[in-house]
Structures are given as C-alpha cells and as structure tokens.
Design an enzyme around this catalytic site. Structure first.
Site, PDB file in Angstrom:
ATOM      1  N   ARG A 114       0.829  -1.217   0.000  1.00 16.81           N
ATOM      2  CA  ARG A 114       0.000   0.000   0.000  1.00 16.81           C
ATOM      3  C   ARG A 114       0.858   1.260   0.000  1.00 16.81           C
ATOM      4  O   ARG A 114       0.343   2.370  -0.123  1.00 16.81           O
ATOM      5  CB  ARG A 114      -0.910   0.039   1.241  1.00 16.81           C
ATOM      6  CG  ARG A 114      -1.980  -1.033   1.244  1.00 16.81           C
ATOM      7  CD  ARG A 114      -2.778  -0.998   2.538  1.00 16.81           C
ATOM      8  NE  ARG A 114      -3.895  -0.083   2.507  1.00 16.81           N
ATOM      9  CZ  ARG A 114      -5.166  -0.423   2.256  1.00 16.81           C
ATOM     10  NH1 ARG A 114      -5.475  -1.677   2.017  1.00 16.81           N
ATOM     11  NH2 ARG A 114      -6.119   0.466   2.263  1.00 16.81           N
ATOM     12  N   TYR A 117       0.768   4.275  -2.480  1.00 15.22           N
ATOM     13  CA  TYR A 117      -0.335   5.231  -2.280  1.00 15.22           C
ATOM     14  C   TYR A 117      -0.126   6.019  -0.983  1.00 15.22           C
ATOM     15  O   TYR A 117      -0.111   7.254  -0.994  1.00 15.22           O
ATOM     16  CB  TYR A 117      -1.658   4.463  -2.230  1.00 15.22           C
ATOM     17  CG  TYR A 117      -2.880   5.353  -2.221  1.00 15.22           C
ATOM     18  CD1 TYR A 117      -3.341   5.956  -3.383  1.00 15.22           C
ATOM     19  CD2 TYR A 117      -3.592   5.575  -1.039  1.00 15.22           C
ATOM     20  CE1 TYR A 117      -4.469   6.762  -3.376  1.00 15.22           C
ATOM     21  CE2 TYR A 117      -4.723   6.374  -1.034  1.00 15.22           C
ATOM     22  CZ  TYR A 117      -5.159   6.965  -2.201  1.00 15.22           C
ATOM     23  OH  TYR A 117      -6.283   7.763  -2.186  1.00 15.22           O
ATOM     24  N   ARG A 158     -13.315  -1.394  -4.773  1.00 20.16           N
ATOM     25  CA  ARG A 158     -13.496  -1.023  -3.364  1.00 20.16           C
ATOM     26  C   ARG A 158     -14.786  -1.640  -2.836  1.00 20.16           C
ATOM     27  O   ARG A 158     -15.636  -2.106  -3.582  1.00 20.16           O
ATOM     28  CB  ARG A 158     -13.468   0.493  -3.199  1.00 20.16           C
ATOM     29  CG  ARG A 158     -12.036   0.989  -3.092  1.00 20.16           C
ATOM     30  CD  ARG A 158     -11.942   2.481  -3.112  1.00 20.16           C
ATOM     31  NE  ARG A 158     -12.283   3.002  -4.420  1.00 20.16           N
ATOM     32  CZ  ARG A 158     -12.270   4.300  -4.731  1.00 20.16           C
ATOM     33  NH1 ARG A 158     -11.935   5.172  -3.815  1.00 20.16           N
ATOM     34  NH2 ARG A 158     -12.575   4.698  -5.940  1.00 20.16           N
ATOM     35  N   VAL A 159     -14.901  -1.586  -1.515  1.00 14.67           N
ATOM     36  CA  VAL A 159     -15.881  -2.466  -0.873  1.00 14.67           C
ATOM     37  C   VAL A 159     -17.333  -2.138  -1.227  1.00 14.67           C
ATOM     38  O   VAL A 159     -18.133  -3.050  -1.458  1.00 14.67           O
ATOM     39  CB  VAL A 159     -15.628  -2.494   0.651  1.00 14.67           C
ATOM     40  CG1 VAL A 159     -15.946  -1.166   1.333  1.00 14.67           C
ATOM     41  CG2 VAL A 159     -16.373  -3.630   1.290  1.00 14.67           C
ATOM     42  N   SER A 161     -18.818  -0.661  -3.901  1.00 16.80           N
ATOM     43  CA  SER A 161     -19.229  -1.074  -5.251  1.00 16.80           C
ATOM     44  C   SER A 161     -19.117  -2.588  -5.405  1.00 16.80           C
ATOM     45  O   SER A 161     -19.998  -3.217  -6.001  1.00 16.80           O
ATOM     46  CB  SER A 161     -18.417  -0.331  -6.310  1.00 16.80           C
ATOM     47  OG  SER A 161     -17.049  -0.412  -6.027  1.00 16.80           O
ATOM     48  N   PHE A 163     -19.579  -4.966  -3.159  1.00 11.65           N
ATOM     49  CA  PHE A 163     -20.700  -5.645  -2.493  1.00 11.65           C
ATOM     50  C   PHE A 163     -22.016  -5.399  -3.243  1.00 11.65           C
ATOM     51  O   PHE A 163     -22.834  -6.309  -3.384  1.00 11.65           O
ATOM     52  CB  PHE A 163     -20.832  -5.179  -1.035  1.00 11.65           C
ATOM     53  CG  PHE A 163     -19.779  -5.738  -0.096  1.00 11.65           C
ATOM     54  CD1 PHE A 163     -18.761  -6.565  -0.563  1.00 11.65           C
ATOM     55  CD2 PHE A 163     -19.809  -5.442   1.267  1.00 11.65           C
ATOM     56  CE1 PHE A 163     -17.784  -7.075   0.306  1.00 11.65           C
ATOM     57  CE2 PHE A 163     -18.853  -5.951   2.133  1.00 11.65           C
ATOM     58  CZ  PHE A 163     -17.835  -6.761   1.658  1.00 11.65           C
ATOM     59  N   ARG A 183     -14.682   0.801   8.728  1.00  9.29           N
ATOM     60  CA  ARG A 183     -14.498   1.977   7.876  1.00  9.29           C
ATOM     61  C   ARG A 183     -15.670   2.919   8.146  1.00  9.29           C
ATOM     62  O   ARG A 183     -16.725   2.493   8.636  1.00  9.29           O
ATOM     63  CB  ARG A 183     -14.490   1.613   6.381  1.00  9.29           C
ATOM     64  CG  ARG A 183     -13.325   0.759   5.916  1.00  9.29           C
ATOM     65  CD  ARG A 183     -11.989   1.481   5.956  1.00  9.29           C
ATOM     66  NE  ARG A 183     -10.930   0.668   5.370  1.00  9.29           N
ATOM     67  CZ  ARG A 183     -10.221  -0.254   6.023  1.00  9.29           C
ATOM     68  NH1 ARG A 183     -10.461  -0.499   7.292  1.00  9.29           N
ATOM     69  NH2 ARG A 183      -9.263  -0.924   5.396  1.00  9.29           N
ATOM     70  N   ASP A 245      -3.903  -4.125   5.533  1.00 14.52           N
ATOM     71  CA  ASP A 245      -5.274  -3.588   5.499  1.00 14.52           C
ATOM     72  C   ASP A 245      -5.587  -2.984   6.881  1.00 14.52           C
ATOM     73  O   ASP A 245      -5.528  -3.692   7.883  1.00 14.52           O
ATOM     74  CB  ASP A 245      -6.226  -4.747   5.196  1.00 14.52           C
ATOM     75  CG  ASP A 245      -7.591  -4.299   4.728  1.00 14.52           C
ATOM     76  OD1 ASP A 245      -7.876  -4.435   3.534  1.00 14.52           O
ATOM     77  OD2 ASP A 245      -8.382  -3.835   5.570  1.00 14.52           O
ATOM     78  N   PRO A 246      -5.896  -1.681   6.954  1.00 14.32           N
ATOM     79  CA  PRO A 246      -6.131  -1.070   8.281  1.00 14.32           C
ATOM     80  C   PRO A 246      -7.315  -1.718   9.012  1.00 14.32           C
ATOM     81  O   PRO A 246      -8.332  -2.037   8.411  1.00 14.32           O
ATOM     82  CB  PRO A 246      -6.432   0.396   7.944  1.00 14.32           C
ATOM     83  CG  PRO A 246      -5.795   0.623   6.611  1.00 14.32           C
ATOM     84  CD  PRO A 246      -5.940  -0.677   5.880  1.00 14.32           C
TER      85      PRO A 246
HETATM   86  N1  UDP Z   1     -13.090  -5.381   1.459  1.00 16.40           N
HETATM   87  C1  UDP Z   1     -13.804  -6.580   1.527  1.00 16.40           C
HETATM   88  N2  UDP Z   1     -14.284  -7.118   0.372  1.00 16.40           N
HETATM   89  C2  UDP Z   1     -14.140  -6.507  -0.842  1.00 16.40           C
HETATM   90  C3  UDP Z   1     -13.440  -5.279  -0.916  1.00 16.40           C
HETATM   91  C4  UDP Z   1     -12.922  -4.751   0.264  1.00 16.40           C
HETATM   92  O1  UDP Z   1     -13.968  -7.163   2.611  1.00 16.40           O
HETATM   93  O2  UDP Z   1     -14.647  -7.072  -1.836  1.00 16.40           O
HETATM   94  C5  UDP Z   1     -12.569  -4.790   2.713  1.00 16.40           C
HETATM   95  C6  UDP Z   1     -11.085  -4.413   2.664  1.00 16.40           C
HETATM   96  O3  UDP Z   1     -10.274  -5.509   3.033  1.00 16.40           O
HETATM   97  C7  UDP Z   1     -11.049  -3.284   3.675  1.00 16.40           C
HETATM   98  C8  UDP Z   1     -12.409  -2.620   3.545  1.00 16.40           C
HETATM   99  O4  UDP Z   1     -13.256  -3.572   2.915  1.00 16.40           O
HETATM  100  O5  UDP Z   1     -10.896  -3.783   4.987  1.00 16.40           O
HETATM  101  C9  UDP Z   1     -12.386  -1.354   2.716  1.00 16.40           C
HETATM  102  O6  UDP Z   1     -11.709  -1.639   1.524  1.00 16.40           O
HETATM  103  P1  UDP Z   1     -11.608  -0.625   0.309  1.00 16.40           P
HETATM  104  O7  UDP Z   1     -10.746  -1.262  -0.721  1.00 16.40           O
HETATM  105  O8  UDP Z   1     -12.973  -0.187  -0.078  1.00 16.40           O
HETATM  106  O9  UDP Z   1     -10.917   0.678   0.915  1.00 16.40           O
HETATM  107  P2  UDP Z   1      -9.629   0.918   1.856  1.00 16.40           P
HETATM  108  O10 UDP Z   1      -9.085  -0.406   2.347  1.00 16.40           O
HETATM  109  O11 UDP Z   1      -8.675   1.646   1.000  1.00 16.40           O
HETATM  110  O12 UDP Z   1     -10.189   1.698   2.982  1.00 16.40           O
END
Ligand code: UDP
Length: 291
Positions: A114, A117, A158-159, A161, A163, A183, A245-246
């Site tokens: 990561r 970024y 991202r999560v 879209s 889901f 989040r 992953d945070p």
């Molecule tokens: N995530 C998930 N399933 C997905 C996409 C993302 O569980 O299909 C999780 C991901 O591991 C993270 C959270 O959702 O913990 C947010 O992920 P995203 O990529 O949207 O944003 P970011 O990690 O940059 O905050």
C-alpha cells in the site's frame, strides 16, 4: 471549468452530460507531464484510489503523487492561484489513535504493497507544505475518508461497489478477513460540498482537514445492510485479508465542522440506496457488465 484526466481509472461517460456545456472542457492529459493552462484555482484529485488499481502500477501511483503534484504545484505557483489536494485517511495507515485527528502522524508501512499510495500521498502533503512555506502557494490539504456513490466503476474493487455489484448479480459477497475491520463511509455529495467550502476559505486556512462521515461500520455490517437494501440472497464468502489492510478507521471531523461549518448530511442508508439505484440502472442497460 477544465477537467484533466488520463482515464487510467476514470471514464469519459462519467462526464458525458457535461460535454455540451460551453463552460466545461475536457482534456486528456497525465499530470506526471507538465501542464500549461490558465486557471483560477486547481483541485488535484489525480491518482487511482482503489487498492487494486493503485497497486497495479505502483511506480505510476508514486509518480502521480510526486511528479504529478510537483507539476500541479508549479502551475499554482506560476498562476498564483489556490490549489486543493485530495489527500487521504491513508496518511494515518493502520492507525493506533482512534478516531483519527489531523494531529496524528500515522502508522504507515513504508515498504508494503500500500506504500505507493500511502507514502505517495504523504510525500504530496510534504510538497504542498514546502511550496506553501517556500513560495507562498495558497494550499488546501483535505484528508478524504472512504467515499462512495453513483458513477463508481463496477470493477472499481473497493468495498461498497464490490458488495453492491455482487448482491445485484446474485454472486457471493467477498469479505476479506473476518469482516470485523471498520471503515466510515462518506457519500460523494457531502464530500463535494466540503471541497467547495474549503476552496473559498481564507488563505491562512491550509489544512490538513479531515473530511468524512464519522459513523463507523464493520465491513460485515456493511455487507448485511447491502443485502437488506438489495433484497439479495447472495452468500458471504471469507477471503484472506490483504497485507497492511487497516483494522479501524474513523475521522475526527471537529476541524471540518469548525472551519468549514460542515457535517455530512447523507447517512449510509440513504447513500447506499442512491448508489444501488445507479448500479441497477447500469445492470438494466448492460446486463453483461455484471458477468
Ligand atoms: N473489502 C472486503 N471485500 C471486498 C473489498 C474490500 O472485505 O470485496 C474490505 C477491505 O479488506 C477493507 C475494507 O473492505 O478492509 C475497505 O476496503 P476498500 O478497498 O474499499 O478501501 P480501503 O481499504 O482503501 O479503505
């Protein structure tokens, strides 16, 4: 209004409704190359923001945040105009302080997947403050927390879209890890409102300012909410948690509230309904897009 994009992740159809407007102009350009235009203010949003996109070409991601930012700051310096930087909650990495105030310096792995970024955006902030101190460029640094809404790409990754697309297509919902990571999701219109307010603040107001919705959700509860709103019967599947992953994320927005007189208006339920309606429309227009 001059819209500059290299379309690495953006799509021309997202601006199709603006192209007839004589006050709007679109230019295909990559900000890692110098740009010579005349404008009154610059909003620098250039950089892929989804982990799968920014990790696909990590060197290009760092270049967008270093070379691209130097080019945009150079433009602002020549034009003596204000420049707003779309910074990020990733400045805080996997945060130990919770919720995150702007004064927190963060917990970022500088050599992980990561980092292109996170460290790229951190270096961008450094450049912004150095151009401000050294050349008096009027800067506005805005740290954006997870934002979502209509016009996201179905394959954005991202999560939110992911889901919605999975739920509408009847596919399994992919939860990374145990889904207990958190989040805080901000609807796009709220973000735009804060962005416009920040740009017209007095020159002393450099930020950084956190912008996001402080209501925190676990990822598994987001999945449950999307299943409820879409009335989908999709199953949950658990996949490995990506590296670095945070585990938690929630903005302290007291500064945005005080300086911009701003709080988000649109809560998750309403924002998800609008976003689901957009993806339903895409599905009707092009059912194969989801397969
Ligand atoms: N995530 C998930 N399933 C997905 C996409 C993302 O569980 O299909 C999780 C991901 O591991 C993270 C959270 O959702 O913990 C947010 O992920 P995203 O990529 O949207 O944003 P970011 O990690 O940059 O905050």
């Amino acid at each position: 209004m001059l819209c500059v994009d290299n379309y690495f992740t953006g799509r021309r159809k997202n601006i199709a409704h603006l192209l007839d407007n004589p006050a709007f102009e679109a230019l295909r350009h990559d900000v890692t190359l110098p740009l010579f235009v005349e404008v009154d203010a610059i909003f620098n949003f250039a950089c892929p923001a989804s982990p799968i996109h920014y990790q696909r070409d990590p060197v290009a991601t760092t270049k967008a945040n270093v070379h691209g930012v130097i080019n945009m700051l150079g433009l602002a310096k020549r034009l003596k105009c204000p420049i707003l930087q779309a910074s990020t909650s990733e400045i805080y990495g996997d945060p130990i302080v919770h919720p995150q105030p702007e004064s927190y310096w963060g917990n970022v792995n500088p050599i992980g997947p990561r980092a292109c970024y996170d460290e790229g955006k951190r270096c961008a902030e450094t450049l912004f403050f150095d151009y401000h101190r050294q050349f008096s460029v009027p800067i506005k640094v805005m740290r954006i927390f997870n934002t979502y809404g209509p016009r996201m790409h179905p394959n954005d990754g991202r999560v939110v879209s992911n889901f919605i697309v999975q739920a509408l297509g009847g596919e399994a919902i992919t939860l990374y890890g145990d889904g207990l990571q958190t989040r805080s999701f901000c609807y796009v219109d709220d973000l735009i409102e804060a962005t416009m307010r920040f740009m017209v603040t007095p020159v002393e107001e450099t930020g950084p300012i956190n912008v996001g919705n402080p209501v925190e959700f676990t990822i598994i509860s987001l999945a449950a909410e999307i299943l409820r709103l879409t009335k989908s019967k999709s199953k949950l599947v658990f996949e490995p948690l990506p590296q670095d992953d945070p585990m938690q994320r929630k903005p302290d927005i007291s500064k945005a509230n005080a300086v911009l007189d701003w709080v988000p208006d649109i809560q998750l339920d309403e924002g998800l309904r609008k976003t689901i309606a957009y993806f339903e429309m895409l599905l009707q227009d092009s059912p194969t897009m989801f397969s």
